[in-house]
Design an enzyme around this catalytic site. Structure first.
Site, mmCIF file in Angstrom:
data_model
loop_
_atom_site.group_PDB
_atom_site.id
_atom_site.type_symbol
_atom_site.label_atom_id
_atom_site.label_comp_id
_atom_site.label_asym_id
_atom_site.label_seq_id
_atom_site.Cartn_x
_atom_site.Cartn_y
_atom_site.Cartn_z
ATOM 1 N N TYR A 25 0.627 -1.065 -0.322
ATOM 2 C CA TYR A 25 0.270 -0.133 0.243
ATOM 3 C C TYR A 25 0.688 1.179 -0.005
ATOM 4 O O TYR A 25 0.997 2.291 -0.543
ATOM 5 C CB TYR A 25 -0.979 -0.067 1.318
ATOM 6 C CG TYR A 25 -2.059 -0.789 1.278
ATOM 7 C CD1 TYR A 25 -1.669 -2.217 -0.015
ATOM 8 C CD2 TYR A 25 -2.831 -1.474 2.340
ATOM 9 C CE1 TYR A 25 -3.174 -3.026 0.199
ATOM 10 C CE2 TYR A 25 -4.076 -2.335 2.605
ATOM 11 C CZ TYR A 25 -3.834 -3.496 1.077
ATOM 12 O OH TYR A 25 -5.069 -4.401 0.563
ATOM 13 N N LYS A 47 3.677 -15.577 3.078
ATOM 14 C CA LYS A 47 3.449 -16.452 2.027
ATOM 15 C C LYS A 47 5.077 -17.071 1.573
ATOM 16 O O LYS A 47 4.959 -16.287 0.412
ATOM 17 C CB LYS A 47 2.963 -15.583 0.959
ATOM 18 C CG LYS A 47 2.456 -15.875 -0.177
ATOM 19 C CD LYS A 47 1.590 -17.334 -0.241
ATOM 20 C CE LYS A 47 1.733 -17.582 -1.415
ATOM 21 N NZ LYS A 47 0.060 -19.328 -1.520
ATOM 22 N N ASP A 66 -2.780 -17.987 2.681
ATOM 23 C CA ASP A 66 -4.199 -19.240 1.959
ATOM 24 C C ASP A 66 -4.878 -20.123 2.896
ATOM 25 O O ASP A 66 -5.514 -20.065 3.211
ATOM 26 C CB ASP A 66 -4.261 -19.107 0.929
ATOM 27 C CG ASP A 66 -2.406 -20.322 0.818
ATOM 28 O OD1 ASP A 66 -1.542 -19.916 1.570
ATOM 29 O OD2 ASP A 66 -1.749 -20.883 -0.150
ATOM 30 N N ASP A 108 -5.022 -6.148 6.308
ATOM 31 C CA ASP A 108 -6.137 -5.756 5.555
ATOM 32 C C ASP A 108 -6.940 -7.010 5.139
ATOM 33 O O ASP A 108 -8.642 -6.989 5.730
ATOM 34 C CB ASP A 108 -6.400 -5.150 3.837
ATOM 35 C CG ASP A 108 -7.011 -4.117 3.639
ATOM 36 O OD1 ASP A 108 -7.550 -3.792 4.984
ATOM 37 O OD2 ASP A 108 -7.535 -3.630 2.533
ATOM 38 N N ASP A 153 -10.627 -8.274 8.096
ATOM 39 C CA ASP A 153 -12.274 -8.279 7.520
ATOM 40 C C ASP A 153 -12.745 -9.603 7.723
ATOM 41 O O ASP A 153 -14.272 -9.993 8.068
ATOM 42 C CB ASP A 153 -12.052 -7.912 6.478
ATOM 43 C CG ASP A 153 -12.701 -6.669 5.501
ATOM 44 O OD1 ASP A 153 -12.141 -5.676 6.746
ATOM 45 O OD2 ASP A 153 -12.826 -5.452 5.208
#
Ligand code: IPM
Ligand code: MG
Length: 360
Positions: free
Chosen positions: A146, A195, A227, A251, A255
């Site tokens: 970001y 990851k 994942d 992020d 959620d």
């Protein structure tokens, strides 16, 4: 104690939920003999309308001079609002990214838990919900994709977009230390999410987290691929205590964790820098569709205010008082529309704030 609080009401339901958090904070002042001095600044769409940019430098300076920032929510409907015709650096969200960077708020804490009173709202199978869960999503907030260099250009006649995911060891170390410190105050388990089977930034992340872990022999550390973590959050959320991860993974996963709790309107968040300073806001967005109708749930913002008292002002008793008032009101059966279920008493945003304040 006397504290300076910069208030950002923002857009959508922001003003109404922050107003109720202030009603509760005023009651705390009265009861415990504190004074909170509020200064409002604009950020997001309201700042674009008034000043042409989502956050002015003067507003940043005001926030920097405060002891903490209390934020409602920013942004509008991304398909209909004129704010989204502007270039990305002038949209409401750019204000949020700017204030995080300017205030050095690298550590984002999003507790995701299942309230006993709201177990019915949990979308998971009953036997999973019955176990309950209480995790702290810790997201790195000022690095990674970001904030990396980005560009869109034409390469050999083909339109191409590039985003850069960059982390240095210092950025990883400081969030890891915060994560382990917080785990020490909880159930002493850290799940670091990356990851590392694909990304260099994740391999560095894992290496630095392992180094930091050596200073916390009491904390159990496990590494999990992102994942897999996305699956585990719906399969068995009770396994998590502190979930430590980089900006974009955090992020998305925060959620997901919020959704799994079934009550986004209840979840608070804190963004901290290296000092006691922090910005506190609900985990949910500005819900423009219900704005101004007295339908919003102010509880996430009220609990964010409690986090502010605890983390920035060392007012543990006062924070406890807010949290138990919230639990009390839920126990008595009061619900806003988003968490309403059969047999409960439906109330609006204002009444919910008043009921909580009364119980402090
Ligand atoms: C959040 C939001 C923001 C983010 C957006 C609005 C820039 O989704 O706080 O999670 O991605 O950080
Ligand atoms: Mg988000």
């Amino acid at each position: 104690m006397n504290k300076k609080i910069t208030v950002i009401k923002g857009d959508g339901i922001g003003p109404e939920i922050v107003t109720q958090a202030q009603v509760v904070l005023d009651k705390v002042c009265e009861k415990f003999g504190h004074t909170f001095e509020y200064t409002d600044i604009l950020m997001g769409g309201c700042s674009i309308d008034a000043c042409g940019v989502p956050l002015t430098d003067e507003a940043v300076a005001t926030a920097k001079a405060a002891d903490a920032v209390l934020l409602g929510a920013i942004g509008g409907n991304t398909s209909t609002s004129p704010w989204y015709k502007l270039e990305p650096s002038l949209r409401p969200e750019a204000g949020l990214l700017k204030i995080r960077k300017e205030l050095g708020l690298f550590a984002n804490l999003r507790p995701a838990l299942l309230y006993d009173e709201l177990k019915d709202a949990c979308p998971l199978r009953e036997e999973v919900a019955d176990k309950g869960f209480d995790m702290m999503m810790m997201r790195e907030l000022t690095g990674g994709l970001y904030f990396g260099k980005r560009e869109t250009k034409t390469v050999d006649g083909v339109e191409t977009a590039i985003d850069t995911l960059e982390y240095n060891e210092n950025e990883i170390r400081r969030i890891a230390i915060k994560g382990f410190d917080i785990a020490m105050k909880r159930r002493k388990k850290v799940t670091s999410v990356d990851k590392a089977n694909v990304l260099d930034s994740s391999r560095l992340w894992r290496k630095v987290v392992n180094e930091v872990a050596k200073d916390y022999p009491e904390v159990e550390l496990e590494h999990m691929l992102v994942d897999n973590c996305a699956m585990q959050l719906v399969r068995d959320p009770a396994q998590f205590d502190v979930v430590l991860t980089e900006n974009m993974f955090g992020d998305i996963l925060s959620d997901e964790a919020a959704m799994v709790s079934g009550s986004l309107g209840m979840l608070a968040s804190a963004s901290l820098n290296e000092t006691k300073f922090g910005m506190y806001e609900p985990s949910h967005g500005s819900a423009p569709d219900i704005a101004g109708k007295d339908l919003a749930n102010p509880i996430a913002t009220i609990i964010s205010a409690a986090m502010m008292l605890r983390f920035s002002f060392d007012m543990d008793k006062e924070a406890d008082a807010i949290e138990s008032a919230v639990k009390q009101v839920l126990k008595e059966g009061y619900r806003t529309g988003d968490i309403m279920s059969e047999g409960m008493k439906k109330v609006g945003c204002k009444e919910m704030g008043a009921l909580i304040a009364e119980r402090i």
